[in-house]
Scaffold this motif. Structure first.
Motif, PDB file in Angstrom:
ATOM      1  N   ILE A 107       0.734  -1.159  -0.046  1.00 12.75           N
ATOM      2  CA  ILE A 107      -0.113   0.219  -0.034  1.00 12.75           C
ATOM      3  C   ILE A 107       0.671   1.279  -0.164  1.00 12.75           C
ATOM      4  CG2 ILE A 107      -1.572   1.253   1.181  1.00 12.75           C
ATOM      5  CD1 ILE A 107      -2.719  -1.466   2.463  1.00 12.75           C
ATOM      6  N   LEU A 108       0.603   2.293  -0.971  1.00 12.05           N
ATOM      7  CA  LEU A 108       1.343   3.572  -1.013  1.00 12.05           C
ATOM      8  C   LEU A 108       1.223   4.241   0.249  1.00 12.05           C
ATOM      9  CD1 LEU A 108       0.958   3.943  -4.880  1.00 12.05           C
ATOM     10  CD2 LEU A 108       3.015   2.930  -3.739  1.00 12.05           C
ATOM     11  N   LEU A 109       2.253   5.031   0.608  1.00  8.16           N
ATOM     12  CA  LEU A 109       2.009   6.140   1.573  1.00  8.16           C
ATOM     13  C   LEU A 109       2.066   7.518   1.037  1.00  8.16           C
ATOM     14  CD1 LEU A 109       1.832   6.671   4.626  1.00  8.16           C
ATOM     15  CD2 LEU A 109       4.508   6.956   4.657  1.00  8.16           C
ATOM     16  N   VAL A 110       1.053   8.176   1.150  1.00  2.02           N
ATOM     17  CA  VAL A 110       0.825   9.456   0.596  1.00  2.02           C
ATOM     18  C   VAL A 110       1.069  10.567   1.640  1.00  2.02           C
ATOM     19  CG1 VAL A 110      -0.173  11.165  -0.887  1.00  2.02           C
ATOM     20  CG2 VAL A 110      -0.461   8.626  -1.517  1.00  2.02           C
ATOM     21  N   ASP A 111       1.849  11.173   1.451  1.00  2.00           N
ATOM     22  CA  ASP A 111       2.469  12.334   2.834  1.00  2.00           C
ATOM     23  C   ASP A 111       1.820  13.523   2.412  1.00  2.00           C
ATOM     24  OD1 ASP A 111       3.500  13.412   4.812  1.00  2.00           O
ATOM     25  OD2 ASP A 111       5.403  13.573   4.065  1.00  2.00           O
ATOM     26  N   ASP A 112       0.727  14.321   2.982  1.00  3.82           N
ATOM     27  CA  ASP A 112       0.299  15.251   2.790  1.00  3.82           C
ATOM     28  C   ASP A 112       1.176  16.485   3.822  1.00  3.82           C
ATOM     29  OD1 ASP A 112      -1.276  17.829   2.656  1.00  3.82           O
ATOM     30  OD2 ASP A 112      -3.115  16.749   2.952  1.00  3.82           O
ATOM     31  N   GLU A 113       2.034  17.073   3.227  1.00 11.01           N
ATOM     32  CA  GLU A 113       2.624  17.931   3.987  1.00 11.01           C
ATOM     33  C   GLU A 113       2.074  19.357   3.585  1.00 11.01           C
ATOM     34  OE1 GLU A 113       5.762  17.672   5.981  1.00 11.01           O
ATOM     35  OE2 GLU A 113       5.992  15.470   5.683  1.00 11.01           O
ATOM     36  N   ILE A 114       0.810  19.570   3.105  1.00  7.39           N
ATOM     37  CA  ILE A 114       0.402  20.826   3.062  1.00  7.39           C
ATOM     38  C   ILE A 114       0.617  22.022   3.807  1.00  7.39           C
ATOM     39  CG2 ILE A 114      -1.710  22.109   2.075  1.00  7.39           C
ATOM     40  CD1 ILE A 114      -2.165  19.681   0.353  1.00  7.39           C
ATOM     41  N   GLN A 115       0.084  21.593   5.033  1.00 14.74           N
ATOM     42  CA  GLN A 115       0.245  22.561   6.172  1.00 14.74           C
ATOM     43  C   GLN A 115       1.369  22.101   6.986  1.00 14.74           C
ATOM     44  OE1 GLN A 115      -2.791  24.362   9.725  1.00 14.74           O
ATOM     45  NE2 GLN A 115      -3.797  23.274   8.090  1.00 14.74           N
ATOM     46  N   MET A 116       2.049  21.202   7.155  1.00  8.96           N
ATOM     47  CA  MET A 116       3.147  20.876   7.990  1.00  8.96           C
ATOM     48  C   MET A 116       4.535  20.921   7.340  1.00  8.96           C
ATOM     49  SD  MET A 116       2.030  20.751  11.302  1.00  8.96           S
ATOM     50  CE  MET A 116       0.545  21.211  11.674  1.00  8.96           C
ATOM     51  N   GLY A 117       4.744  21.019   6.140  1.00 10.76           N
ATOM     52  CA  GLY A 117       6.053  20.917   5.480  1.00 10.76           C
ATOM     53  C   GLY A 117       6.584  22.488   5.676  1.00 10.76           C
ATOM     54  N   PHE A 118       7.952  22.596   5.138  1.00 14.75           N
ATOM     55  CA  PHE A 118       8.432  23.710   5.182  1.00 14.75           C
ATOM     56  C   PHE A 118       8.806  24.338   6.554  1.00 14.75           C
ATOM     57  CE2 PHE A 118       6.046  23.254   1.052  1.00 14.75           C
ATOM     58  CZ  PHE A 118       7.256  23.319   0.408  1.00 14.75           C
ATOM     59  N   PHE A 119       9.343  23.103   7.362  1.00 16.58           N
ATOM     60  CA  PHE A 119       9.837  23.674   8.733  1.00 16.58           C
ATOM     61  C   PHE A 119       8.939  24.048   9.722  1.00 16.58           C
ATOM     62  CE2 PHE A 119      13.875  23.659   6.332  1.00 16.58           C
ATOM     63  CZ  PHE A 119      14.599  22.696   7.338  1.00 16.58           C
ATOM     64  N   ARG A 120       7.779  23.636   9.680  1.00 14.19           N
ATOM     65  CA  ARG A 120       6.633  23.985  10.669  1.00 14.19           C
ATOM     66  C   ARG A 120       6.974  23.215  11.759  1.00 14.19           C
ATOM     67  NH1 ARG A 120       4.588  27.638  12.692  1.00 14.19           N
ATOM     68  NH2 ARG A 120       4.018  28.418  10.649  1.00 14.19           N
ATOM     69  N   THR A 121       7.313  21.907  11.527  1.00 13.17           N
ATOM     70  CA  THR A 121       7.623  21.279  12.826  1.00 13.17           C
ATOM     71  C   THR A 121       9.121  21.056  13.342  1.00 13.17           C
ATOM     72  OG1 THR A 121       8.009  19.106  11.456  1.00 13.17           O
ATOM     73  CG2 THR A 121       5.831  19.399  12.035  1.00 13.17           C
ATOM     74  N   GLY A 122       9.930  21.738  12.538  1.00 14.38           N
ATOM     75  CA  GLY A 122      11.330  21.912  12.808  1.00 14.38           C
ATOM     76  C   GLY A 122      11.995  21.038  11.868  1.00 14.38           C
ATOM     77  N   LYS A 123      11.344  20.266  11.024  1.00 10.92           N
ATOM     78  CA  LYS A 123      12.070  19.388   9.886  1.00 10.92           C
ATOM     79  C   LYS A 123      11.587  19.954   8.445  1.00 10.92           C
ATOM     80  CE  LYS A 123      13.939  16.327  12.511  1.00 10.92           C
ATOM     81  NZ  LYS A 123      15.515  16.332  12.819  1.00 10.92           N
ATOM     82  N   PHE A 124      12.070  19.806   7.302  1.00  5.00           N
ATOM     83  CA  PHE A 124      11.818  20.334   6.216  1.00  5.00           C
ATOM     84  C   PHE A 124      10.525  19.539   5.828  1.00  5.00           C
ATOM     85  CE2 PHE A 124      11.276  21.109   1.729  1.00  5.00           C
ATOM     86  CZ  PHE A 124      11.940  22.025   1.513  1.00  5.00           C
ATOM     87  N   TRP A 125      10.480  18.359   6.075  1.00  7.81           N
ATOM     88  CA  TRP A 125       9.254  17.679   5.936  1.00  7.81           C
ATOM     89  C   TRP A 125       8.857  16.967   7.272  1.00  7.81           C
ATOM     90  CZ3 TRP A 125       7.745  19.125   1.473  1.00  7.81           C
ATOM     91  CH2 TRP A 125       8.412  19.166   0.343  1.00  7.81           C
ATOM     92  N   ALA A 126       7.848  17.256   7.629  1.00  8.08           N
ATOM     93  CA  ALA A 126       7.038  16.837   8.923  1.00  8.08           C
ATOM     94  C   ALA A 126       7.261  15.445   9.322  1.00  8.08           C
ATOM     95  CB  ALA A 126       5.550  17.220   9.297  1.00  8.08           C
ATOM     96  N   ILE A 127       7.147  14.629   8.125  1.00  7.95           N
ATOM     97  CA  ILE A 127       7.393  12.984   8.244  1.00  7.95           C
ATOM     98  C   ILE A 127       8.447  12.728   8.626  1.00  7.95           C
ATOM     99  CG2 ILE A 127       8.117  12.623   5.762  1.00  7.95           C
ATOM    100  CD1 ILE A 127       5.320  10.572   7.463  1.00  7.95           C
ATOM    101  N   GLU A 128       9.652  13.530   8.454  1.00  7.70           N
ATOM    102  CA  GLU A 128      10.937  13.212   8.745  1.00  7.70           C
ATOM    103  C   GLU A 128      11.321  13.086  10.217  1.00  7.70           C
ATOM    104  OE1 GLU A 128      14.466  15.574   6.808  1.00  7.70           O
ATOM    105  OE2 GLU A 128      12.918  16.671   6.088  1.00  7.70           O
ATOM    106  N   ASN A 129      10.324  13.567  10.839  1.00  7.07           N
ATOM    107  CA  ASN A 129      10.264  13.484  12.671  1.00  7.07           C
ATOM    108  C   ASN A 129      10.062  11.780  12.946  1.00  7.07           C
ATOM    109  OD1 ASN A 129      10.384  16.172  13.892  1.00  7.07           O
ATOM    110  ND2 ASN A 129       8.741  16.409  12.432  1.00  7.07           N
ATOM    111  N   PHE A 130       9.460  11.178  11.838  1.00  4.89           N
ATOM    112  CA  PHE A 130       9.220   9.653  12.181  1.00  4.89           C
ATOM    113  C   PHE A 130       9.760   8.734  11.585  1.00  4.89           C
ATOM    114  CE2 PHE A 130       5.614  12.798  12.843  1.00  4.89           C
ATOM    115  CZ  PHE A 130       5.484  12.755  14.314  1.00  4.89           C
TER     116      PHE A 130
END
Ligand SMILES: Cc1ncc(COP(=O)(O)O)c(C=O)c1O
Length: 459
Positions: free
Chosen positions: A259-282
């Motif tokens: 099953i493909l994982l589609v990562d919606d970074e529309i609101q959390m991307g571009f360092f909102r969470t301290g990483k370029f992509w929020a999924i990088e935190n995980f």
């Protein structure tokens, strides 16, 4: 420098015109009397009388790098003078360089080669990702989270959990199968994180356990559901941060079931969470990443997606698979390029972690002073305040609404003079202040925000 106000018509007359000519269907109109603003700078908005409002939400996290960020504005001005218009079938330098930078970020973060394509808004880029998945798999059934929000076009509404967004419009394709988001403060299974052993992930695994759960054909070794749409930190759902191992455990299941994982970074991307992509935190690798909002610091509507090469190679996804007249418009790509260059100069990873930790400490102290704050948490500068009854659990939407309105009314006495506060409300019970301040917010501005919140929770 803040611009001079440009008042042309008086507000009563404007309101009369708005009442007659503007549809309300394209806005959310949270306030009974929506506010007019006239100017902005850094972390502040200014009303028609030039009175200041500290903005702790920054246009739903579209303006991560401050209102009227000069570097980005200058790049758009230069593009206006050079090549402001061009049909998307022709190439221009900024488009290619933005695609290169974003693909390079994905290679760095996920170790995967891929390509980038553009569209105009977040929901449209989500629609494009649905086409990619359908094209690659030949199947149409998706999984997504309860409380998730992926936009309001007909397709995106099918994977956005609220029935409210579908009720009056019917079904366009197949409504997703919604899995409970790991919302530990209000665990959907009534468990506690220290003892649950990720019961919620085990429940997802069980869907595939036997053919009778209707997800899996063990003879064909195939799942009926082919993509899982996730927000790494649930945004409109209330800035909910999943527990540390949730996504890695989920990804193991998705890998096993193809099953493909589609990562919606529309609101959390571009360092909102301290990483370029929020999924990088995980620490997991998505197959598709969708982005928008802060990609241009909110200056110009452009969005897009990255997908790994096998999904998006020209052989697999040829010209005409998607298209919009304005998809890679040159003002948008110039703003995006300037935003990415701005990011490269800033060291947001360190800065956001430090400001976020400081802000969260202040919020924890605020929570101690007010029994109507049930929970606070944050990841980088994605922070949340859960407004509750004094039992610190029962959601109190009415109180959240009152505080929201009082902030917008402005004129709250503070150590920096009369001030307003711009908040946004999200959450499964619409009782959460989702805080998305400028990533360049200063300590003094954080202190001012806390002072304002303290006053508003006390009144
Ligand atoms: C996570 C997420 N996905 C998709 C969207 C839809 O983006 P847009 O409003 O640009 O269509 C949003 C908007 O808030 C969002 O937060």
């Amino acid at each position: 420098m803040k611009p001079l106000p440009m008042i042309r018509l008086n507000e009563d007359l404007l309101r009369e015109k708005e009442a007659k000519f503007c549809s309300h269907g394209d806005t959310v109109h949270y306030s009974p009397v929506p506010k007019f603003f006239q100017g902005c700078e850094g972390s502040f908005l200014y009303d028609r009388e030039d009175k200041p409002y500290l903005d702790l939400q920054m246009w739903y996290s579209a303006v991560n790098f401050g209102y009227r960020n000069k570097s980005i504005i200058d790049a758009v001005k230069a593009q206006l003078d050079q090549l402001p218009q061009l049909a998307c079938q022709y190439l221009h330098e900024e488009k290619v360089l933005v695609a290169e930078k974003l693909a390079t970020e994905c290679l760095r973060a996920f170790g995967l080669e891929g390509r980038v394509q553009f569209n105009v808004g977040g929901a449209q880029a989500i629609e494009d990702s649905m086409k990619l998945v359908r094209n690659a798999t030949g199947k149409t059934l998706f999984m997504a989270f309860t409380g998730g929000y992926h936009g309001r076009t007909l397709g995106a509404s099918e994977i956005t959990s609220s029935y409210r967004y579908r009720r009056r419009f019917g079904h366009f394709s197949n409504r997703a199968h919604f899995v409970p988001f790991p919302y530990c403060y209000r665990c959907p299974y009534g468990k506690k994180l220290d003892t649950c052993e990720y019961y919620c992930v085990n429940q997802v695994e069980r869907l595939f356990e036997t053919e009778y759960n209707s997800f899996w054909d063990s003879k064909a070794n195939e799942s009926e559901f082919v993509a899982f749409y996730v927000e790494p930190v649930q945004a409109t759902g209330g800035y909910i941060i999943p527990p540390p191992e949730y996504f890695s455990r989920l990804k193991n299941i998705l890998n096993e079931r193809k099953i493909l994982l589609v990562d919606d970074e529309i609101q959390m991307g571009f360092f909102r969470t301290g990483k370029f992509w929020a999924i990088e935190n995980f620490g997991v690798k998505p197959n598709i990443v969708v982005f928008g909002k802060a990609m241009t610091n909110g200056l110009n509507p452009i969005s897009g997606l990255w997908a790994e090469e096998p999904l998006i190679s020209p052989q697999k996804f040829p010209p005409g698979s998607t298209h919009s007249t304005f998809a890679s418009n040159p003002l948008g790509t110039a703003a995006a390029l300037a935003t990415l260059q701005w990011i490269e100069q800033q060291n947001y990873e360190e800065k956001v972690a430090a400001s976020g930790a400081y802000f969260l400490r202040q919020l924890e102290a605020l929570k101690q002073r007010h029994a109507t704050i049930g929970d606070v948490s944050g990841l980088g500068l994605a922070l949340r305040i859960e407004v509750t009854r004094p039992d610190r659990f029962t959601p109190d939407k009415a109180l959240a609404d009152r505080i929201f309105e009082a902030g917008l009314a402005g004129g709250i006495p503070t150590s920096r003079g009369p001030m307003g506060l711009v908040l946004d409300i999200g959450g499964h019970y619409k009782n959460v202040f989702t805080l998305a301040p400028s990533l360049d917010i200063t300590r003094e501005e954080i202190d001012l925000g806390i002072e304002l919140l303290d006053k508003l929770f006390s009144s």
